[in-house]
Scaffold this active site. Structure first.
Site, PDB file in Angstrom:
ATOM      1  CD1 TRP A 169       1.922   5.593  26.302  1.00  0.00           C
ATOM      2  CD2 TRP A 169       0.163   4.559  25.389  1.00  0.00           C
ATOM      3  NE1 TRP A 169       1.250   6.503  25.516  1.00  0.00           N
ATOM      4  CE2 TRP A 169       0.169   5.899  24.948  1.00  0.00           C
ATOM      5  CE3 TRP A 169      -0.861   3.713  24.951  1.00  0.00           C
ATOM      6  CZ2 TRP A 169      -0.788   6.411  24.087  1.00  0.00           C
ATOM      7  CZ3 TRP A 169      -1.831   4.225  24.088  1.00  0.00           C
ATOM      8  CH2 TRP A 169      -1.779   5.564  23.663  1.00  0.00           C
TER       9      TRP A 169
ATOM     10  CE  LYS B  33      11.693   4.702  18.994  1.00  0.00           C
ATOM     11  NZ  LYS B  33      11.941   5.990  18.330  1.00  0.00           N
TER      12      LYS B  33
ATOM     13  CD  GLU C  16      10.198  13.620  11.375  1.00  0.00           C
ATOM     14  OE1 GLU C  16       9.000  13.361  11.211  1.00  0.00           O
ATOM     15  OE2 GLU C  16      10.891  13.112  12.278  1.00  0.00           O
TER      16      GLU C  16
ATOM     17  CD  GLU D  94       7.872  13.362  18.237  1.00  0.00           C
ATOM     18  OE1 GLU D  94       7.181  12.384  18.525  1.00  0.00           O
ATOM     19  OE2 GLU D  94       8.706  13.350  17.312  1.00  0.00           O
TER      20      GLU D  94
ATOM     21  NE  ARG E 187       7.648  -2.509  24.089  1.00  0.00           N
ATOM     22  CZ  ARG E 187       7.612  -2.872  22.806  1.00  0.00           C
ATOM     23  NH1 ARG E 187       8.676  -2.698  22.047  1.00  0.00           N
ATOM     24  NH2 ARG E 187       6.533  -3.411  22.290  1.00  0.00           N
TER      25      ARG E 187
ATOM     26  CE  LYS F 171      11.104  13.826  15.890  1.00  0.00           C
ATOM     27  NZ  LYS F 171      10.706  12.884  14.906  1.00  0.00           N
TER      28      LYS F 171
ATOM     29  CG  HIS G 225      -4.568  29.420  -1.055  1.00  0.00           C
ATOM     30  ND1 HIS G 225      -5.269  29.981  -2.099  1.00  0.00           N
ATOM     31  CD2 HIS G 225      -3.328  29.139  -1.543  1.00  0.00           C
ATOM     32  CE1 HIS G 225      -4.493  30.025  -3.182  1.00  0.00           C
ATOM     33  NE2 HIS G 225      -3.307  29.514  -2.862  1.00  0.00           N
TER      34      HIS G 225
ATOM     35  CG  ASN H 162       2.955  -4.952  24.513  1.00  0.00           C
ATOM     36  OD1 ASN H 162       2.222  -3.977  24.394  1.00  0.00           O
ATOM     37  ND2 ASN H 162       3.908  -5.238  23.642  1.00  0.00           N
ATOM     38  N   GLY H 163      -0.527  -5.382  24.739  1.00  0.00           N
ATOM     39  CA  GLY H 163      -1.474  -5.602  23.641  1.00  0.00           C
ATOM     40  C   GLY H 163      -2.860  -5.161  24.064  1.00  0.00           C
TER      41      GLY H 163
ATOM     42  CB  CYS I 117       2.736  -2.220  27.524  1.00  0.00           C
ATOM     43  SG  CYS I 117       1.240  -1.304  27.893  1.00  0.00           S
TER      44      CYS I 117
END
Ligand code: F6R
Length: 609
Positions: free
Chosen positions: A75, A604, A482, A489, A27, A486, A505, A101-102, A2
Site C-alpha cells: 500500500w 485493512k 457507520e 468506502e 493489507r 460503509k 441548520h 512493512n512500516g 503492506c
C-alpha cells in the site's frame, strides 16, 4: 499497510509466497513482488496491481525455483505504485533482498549519506535505504549487519531479509509493526499476520519490538536488541483455515456480515455466567483502577471510532460517568485533559492502527490507565495496554469492517453494564433486563440478516444515487456515521451522516427532488422528533428509506420504503440496526461493479500516521 511473508524449507518457495501474499492482500494491494534464493543467487520479480499480475508474470511462481524466499504486497506511501517502487528491494550487487512493512522516518538523511558513499537508488521508497545499509554493514556476518542496520532506523518496521551468501536462511526483525513466525516441521515462515500461516502451521511465535529472528528450515533463533538469544514460547492459533477463506461466498465482506451472530456469541456468551457479567480477562486490579476513574476517554479511528460513539451513549446512560470520544489522530495533538483518574479505552479491530497506538502512548504518558478492546490477539495495542478485552470476532479479511465493528459494540455494552453495576447504579431488574438483552443480540442480529432479500431489492432500486444522507438522533446518529462510511468506502457514492435535526441548520439546502435520505428511527424516545425531520425532507422532494423497529409502523405514513429491524433494549439497538445498512452498502457496491473486498485507495490496517 503492506503485508510481508517469508518461507524457508524444502518446497519451492515462490508458490507458497504467492499463496501467503493472497492472504495478506487485504493489507495493501497496489503492487507486489517476491525474491527467491537458489544455489546462492537471488532472483526477484515485481508487478504493479493485484497479486494476479505477479502470479501471471512468474507463471505461478514457476519462474523462480528455490526453497527460500520473501514476498510483499504494498500500500504505497513513498512513491507511486509502480514495478520499481514495489518490494522486494535489492542491493546494488544483488546480494541482499528485503521486504518491509512500516515507515522509515529518517530515510532522507540516510539516503543522502548512502548516496555520498556511492550507493545507487532505484526507487522513490523510504525502504530502499535499508537494503543499502545492510550492504554497507555486511562483512560476512548477516546477523551483525541486520542489527547494525536496525540501530540506524527510526520509525516502524517489520523487515524480512534474504542474503545470497547464506542460502536457506531468512532474517526477520520488527519495531512497532506486526511480525509473526510460523513454526513448521522442516520448514519455517514469517508473516505480517497469522492468516498467511494458518494453512501451513498453527504454531506461531509473536516477536517483540526490537527482536530479531534467524530462520532456517530446521531452526528458529530469536535474539534481543543486544544480540543475546531469547527463548519464546510457541502459541497455538485457535481458529481454522476456513475462517480465513471465503467459504462459498462471493466476497469476504458478505461472509463476515453473515458471520456476525456467531461472532457476537463468541464475544458475549463466555462473559455472562449465571446471569452475571464476568470479565475474566480482567483481574482485581482493574476493579481497583476503575473505582478511581472520574472520566473515560474513548479513542479509535474510522469504524472503531463509530463503535466508540455508541459506547459513549451506553456508558454515560448507565454509568453516569463523563465519556469523551475522540478520533485518535486528533486526540494526541490537542493537549488532551487526561490524568491518572482517566480511563482511556482504545478500540481497534487490527490492534495495529498507528494513530490509536500513538494516542495510547499519549494517554499513558499523562497517567491514564488503558483498556483496549481489540480483535487481533498479540497485536501491538493489546500488548501496549494495561487491560485487554478481546472481541473474538475471528479473522476479518474484507477491508470494510462489519463483524469487527459489531463485536466492538457488543463488548462495549458488556463493559457499560459491568461498570454501572460496579458503581451500584442498576437495580437487579434492570441488570437482568440488560444482560438478557445482550444475550439476545446474536439472535436479533440473525433476524436483521434475514432482511437480506429485501435489502438487495432496495439496493438495486437506489443504486444510481450519486449522493445521499443518513439521518438519525442519539444512538441512531452514531449508527448513521457507520452506515455512511460503509457506503462510501465500498461503493464510492458520496454520503453524509447527519444528526437529524442539525440538517436544517444549513445542509437541508442540498435536499432536492429525488435525493435519497436514509432515516434511522430506532430510538423510541425520539421517534416522533425523527418523524418530524423525515417530514421536513419529504416536503423538499426527498425519497426516504426508513430503518426502524417493529414497533415503529407509523413511519409508513411518511417513508417511501421501510426496513423493520428486531426490537431490542433501546441502548442495544445499534447492532441490529447497522446490519441491513451493511448489506445495503454491499449490494449497492456490487450492483455498481465495485471491488468490494479491496476498495480503491484503502488497506485493512492503517499502520502509518
Ligand atoms: C472501515 C474500517 C476502518 C477501520 C479503521 C480502524 O470499514 O475498517 O475505518 O475501522 O481504520 O481500524 P482498527 O479497528 O483496525 O484500528
Amino acid at each position: 499497510m503492506c503485508g510481508i511473508v517469508g518461507y524457508t524449507g524444502r518446497q519451492d518457495a515462490a508458490p507458497l509466497l504467492l499463496e501467503g501474499l493472497r492472504k495478506l492482500e487485504y493489507r495493501g494491494y497496489d503492487s507486489a513482488g517476491i525474491a527467491v534464493e537458489n544455489d546462492g543467487r537471488l532472483r526477484m520479480v515485481k508487478a504493479s496491481g493485484h497479486i494476479d499480475r505477479l502470479e501471471e508474470k512468474t507463471h505461478g511462481g514457476a519462474d523462480l525455483p528455490g526453497c527460500c524466499g520473501i514476498g510483499h504486497t504494498r500500500w504505497a506511501t513513498h512513491g507511486a505504485p509502480t514495478d520499481v517502487n514495489a518490494h522486494p528491494h535489492m542491493s546494488n550487487d544483488g546480494k541482499f533482498a528485503i521486504v518491509h512493512n512500516g515507515i522509515i522516518e529518517n530515510y532522507s538523511a540516510l539516503r543522502e549519506e548512502l548516496r555520498g558513499k556511492g550507493f545507487v537508488f532505484q526507487s522513490e521508497t523510504d525502504t530502499e535505504v535499508i537494503v543499502h545499509l545492510l550492504d554497507m554493514y555486511y562483512q560476512g556476518d548477516l546477523k551483525e549487519a541486520v542489527m547494525r542496520t536496525a540501530a540506524r532506523l527510526e520509525g516502524s518496521y517489520a523487515l524480512g531479509v534474504v542474503c545470497a551468501d547464506v542460502p536457506g536462511t531468512l532474517c526477520a526483525i520488527k519495531m512497532a509493526s506486526p511480525l509473526i513466525l510460523g513454526v513448521g516441521i522442516g520448514e519455517n515462515y514469517f508473516a505480517s499476520d497469522v492468516t498467511a500461516l494458518v494453512s501451513h502451521t498453527k504454531n506461531v511465535i509473536y516477536l517483540e519490538d526490537g527482536e530479531f529472528a534467524e530462520l532456517t528450515p530446521e531452526s528458529i533463533t530469536v535474539y534481543d536488541v543486544a544480540g543475546r538469544p531469547v527463548s519464546h514460547s510457541i502459541s497455538r492459533i485457535v481458529w481454522d483455515v476456513e475462517a480465513a477463506e471465503k467459504g462459498g461466498y462471493d466476497h469476504f465482506m458478505l461472509k463476515e456480515i453473515m458471520e456476525q451472530p456467531r461472532a457476537m456469541k463468541a464475544a458475549i456468551e463466555p462473559r455472562i455466567r449465571s446471569g452475571r457479567i464476568v470479565l475474566d480477562d480482567f483481574d482485581d486490579a482493574f476493579k481497583v483502577c476503575f473505582d478511581d476513574v472520574h472520566r473515560i476517554v474513548i479513542t479509535a479511528c474510522g469504524s472503531a471510532y463509530h463503535a466508540g460513539c455508541v459506547g459513549r451513549t451506553m456508558i454515560e446512560a448507565l454509568c453516569r460517568t463523563p465519556v469523551e470520544v475522540d478520533v485518535a489522530s486528533e486526540l494526541r495533538y490537542r493537549d488532551p485533559i487526561i490524568d491518572d483518574h482517566t480511563l482511556l479505552i482504545a478500540v481497534s479491530q487490527s490492534g495495529e492502527t498507528a494513530d490509536t497506538i500513538a494516542a495510547i502512548r499519549e494517554g499513558k504518558n499523562r497517567g491514564a490507565k488503558v483498556l483496549a478492546i481489540v480483535n487481533v490477539v498479540g497485536s501491538t495495542i493489546a500488548k501496549l495496554s494495561d487491560y485487554v478485552l478481546y472481541t473474538w470476532a475471528g479473522p476479518e479479511i474484507a477491508v470494510a469492517t462489519t463483524k469487527g465493528y459489531t463485536t466492538q459494540i457488543a463488548v462495549l455494552s458488556l463493559l457499560a453494564v459491568w461498570m454501572a453495576d460496579r458503581r451500584g447504579l442498576l437495580t437487579p431488574e434492570r441488570y437482568s433486563e440488560l444482560t438478557g438483552g445482550i444475550l439476545d443480540l446474536p439472535e436479533r442480529t440473525q433476524r436483521a440478516i434475514d432482511l437480506n432479500p429485501q435489502v438487495a431489492y432496495l439496493a438495486e432500486r437506489y443504486r444510481d444515487n450519486t449522493s445521499l444522507f443518513f439521518i438519525g438522533r442519539n444512538l441512531d446518529y452514531a449508527v448513521c456515521l457507520e452506515a455512511s462510511l460503509k457506503l462510501k468506502e465500498i461503493s464510492y457514492i458520496h454520503s453524509e451522516a447527519y444528526a437529524a435535526d442539525e440538517l436544517k441548520h444549513g445542509t437541508i439546502a442540498l435536499i432536492d427532488e429525488g435525493r435519497l435520505v436514509v432515516a434511522l428511527a430506532c430510538c423510541e424516545a425520539l421517534f416522533d422528533k425523527t418523524m418530524s425531520n423525515i417530514k421536513e425532507v419529504k416536503a423538499r422532494g426527498a425519497k426516504v428509506l426508513a430503518v426502524t423497529h417493529e414497533g415503529g409502523r407509523r413511519v409508513f405514513a411518511e417513508a417511501d420504503d421501510v426496513l423493520f429491524v428486531p426490537v431490542t433494549d433501546p441502548l442495544l439497538a445499534a447492532i441490529p440496526e447497522i446490519v441491513p445498512l451493511q448489506l445495503f452498502a454491499y449490494y449497492v457496491a456490487r450492483a455498481n461493479g465495485c471491488d468490494i473486498d479491496k476498495p480503491r485507495n484503502l488497506a485493512k490496517s492503517v499502520t502509518v500516521e
